[in-house]
Design an enzyme around this catalytic site. Structure first.
Site, short mmCIF file in Angstrom:
data_model
loop_
_atom_site.label_atom_id
_atom_site.label_comp_id
_atom_site.label_asym_id
_atom_site.label_seq_id
_atom_site.Cartn_x
_atom_site.Cartn_y
_atom_site.Cartn_z
CD GLU A 252 -3.93 0.40 -5.39
OE1 GLU A 252 -3.69 -0.58 -6.14
OE2 GLU A 252 -3.74 0.38 -4.16
CD GLU B 235 4.19 -2.94 -2.21
OE1 GLU B 235 3.38 -3.88 -2.13
OE2 GLU B 235 4.01 -1.93 -2.92
CE LYS B 236 2.58 -6.97 -5.33
NZ LYS B 236 2.15 -5.59 -5.06
NE ARG C 7 -0.91 -10.86 -7.81
CZ ARG C 7 -0.86 -10.02 -6.78
NH1 ARG C 7 0.28 -9.46 -6.43
NH2 ARG C 7 -1.95 -9.76 -6.09
CB VAL D 109 4.91 -11.84 0.56
CG1 VAL D 109 3.86 -11.26 1.51
CG2 VAL D 109 6.07 -12.43 1.35
CE1 TYR E 292 3.50 1.17 -4.20
CE2 TYR E 292 3.54 2.12 -6.40
CZ TYR E 292 2.84 1.61 -5.32
OH TYR E 292 1.45 1.54 -5.37
#
Length: 431
Positions: A208, A325-326, A273, A263, A239
């Site tokens: 994190e 992972e985005k 964001r 997503v 990642y």
């Protein structure tokens, strides 16, 4: 001097009777009367003075070399073998020194036995070929998992992974997941007895961002290693990453029927964001999936996003190397061009090509970004330039949590018995 000249020092031990200097002298004295008698007989017969017997050619030189009282005999007696051994001490010494040097060289080249120098808690040792025992103190987020086969999945051998706390004393490394550590506090850590083995490595594990990692300052000086997405971690596990395959496969861009997708599962109006999205959507149509939007199609994120030209890879917070992972899965694995909001562009370019993504910082406003995305939508050649890197690289998306456990094993085997302490965990991770 004896031992320096060409012959043996007289008398020579082991010589046969009749072979010495005195024996030769007595033989010559016995021959002299017989020679004198023959010369007198020749003179009485009228032959004049007796002529000395004619010697063969070269006899004069041989006569000069005949042994006399002051000469050694022409044929020297052979030295006994033990005298020959005494005459070459230098050769024996050189051979002995050479043999000792070769023995020392062989000892230095011989590898140490596996586990040599390993202290308590090192298990079978950390040398090549030795098995490394890694203990997971908490299952991340309280979700038990089967231990991965590191050899089959990642070609990492010699790993023994376990969540059995009864094996604490034999573990070479112990993993502590920060989210569970923050939940249980310091009282959830191992306590004596047994005492902590001096060679045991305590690894702080966290994926994190600092914005979502509470309680960091309570764990100063407790851990030996860090494992995170940061490139300067002791065990760096991002990642995802790009790699060059031995034989690049041809890339085929999926058919694109939609423009922009996003997503999101953790909606927070305070996040940068969400604020940026609200400004961007005023100039561009965006399909939102997740908690505040549409349901994902069967097959998950990758299947859904692959129909879009662009994906908003917006991180929940902006920190060094925090690229999740985005980008790697939601955008790259789905073959969509990522529009990123996270660390600075230069930070992204440490891991991916500069023409593989679009950064929000490249534009003075969300409106200008929207204008550029619309332009790429109409210009197929310019849009396809964002996939030029696919000719060289493939995308690897890190598997949680199997890959992390196996990477710790690999790091322990490589590091051997190196031990250090992370003095100020918070100041490093929050920097």
């Amino acid at each position: 001097m004896a031992g320096r000249g060409g012959g043996c020092p007289p008398p020579c031990a082991g010589a046969q009777p009749g072979q010495g200097v005195g024996a030769e002298r007595r033989r010559r004295q016995q021959q002299q009367p017989e020679q004198q008698q023959r010369r007198e007989q020749h003179a009485r017969a009228g032959g004049g003075p007796a002529a000395p017997p004619r010697r063969p050619r070269g006899a004069e030189r041989a006569a000069a070399m005949e042994p006399g009282p002051r000469h050694r005999p022409a044929a020297r007696p052979r030295c006994p073998r033990r005298w020959w051994r005494r005459r070459r001490p230098r050769w024996a010494l050189a051979a002995a020194l050479l043999g000792a040097a070769l023995a020392l060289y062989a000892c230095l080249r011989e590898p140490p036995p596996a586990g040599a120098g390993a202290g308590p808690g090192a298990g079978a040792g950390a040398g090549a070929g030795a098995e490394v025992s890694v203990l997971l103190w908490w299952e991340p987020f309280g979700r038990p998992r089967r231990a991965p086969d590191c050899r089959r999945r990642y070609n990492i051998t010699g790993c023994r992974l376990s969540a059995d706390r009864g094996r604490l004393g034999e573990a070479r490394a112990v993993l502590f997941h920060h989210r569970d550590l923050a939940l249980h506090g310091a009282q959830g850590l191992p306590r004596a007895p047994p005492p902590r083995p001096p060679a045991q490595i305590w690894v702080w594990m966290n994926f994190e961002s600092p914005s979502h990692s509470p309680g960091l300052r309570a764990f100063a000086g407790l851990f030996n290693w860090t494992m995170s997405y940061r490139a300067d971690s002791d065990v760096f596990v991002p990642y995802g990453y790009l790699y060059a395959p031995p034989a690049p496969r041809p890339f085929s861009l999926p058919r694109k029927t939609r423009l922009v997708a996003w997503v999101i599962s953790n909606w927070n109006e305070e996040h940068a964001r969400v604020r940026y999205y609200r400004q961007l959507k005023e100039h561009l149509a965006i399909d939102v999936y997740g908690a505040r939007g549409l349901a994902l199609a069967e097959g998950g994120v990758v299947t859904t996003v692959s129909a879009y030209k662009f994906y908003l890879a917006f991180e929940n917070s902006q920190h060094t190397d925090y690229i999740t992972e985005k980008l790697w899965r939601n955008a790259f694995a789905a073959s969509a061009v990522p529009v990123v909001l996270g660390p600075r562009r230069a930070n992204y370019e440490r891991f991916i090509p500069p023409d593989s993504f679009i950064h929000v910082d490249d534009f003075p406003s969300p409106r200008r970004l929207a204008t550029y995305l619309k332009f790429l939508d109409k210009s197929k050649p310019n849009y396809r330039r964002y996939f030029a890197w696919r000719k060289k690289y493939e995308v690897h998306v890190t598997s949680f949590w199997d890959e992390h456990y196996c990477k710790v094993c690999e790091a322990v085997r490589t590091a051997g018995n190196q031990i250090k302490t992370v003095r100020n965990l918070a100041s490093w991770f929050e920097s």
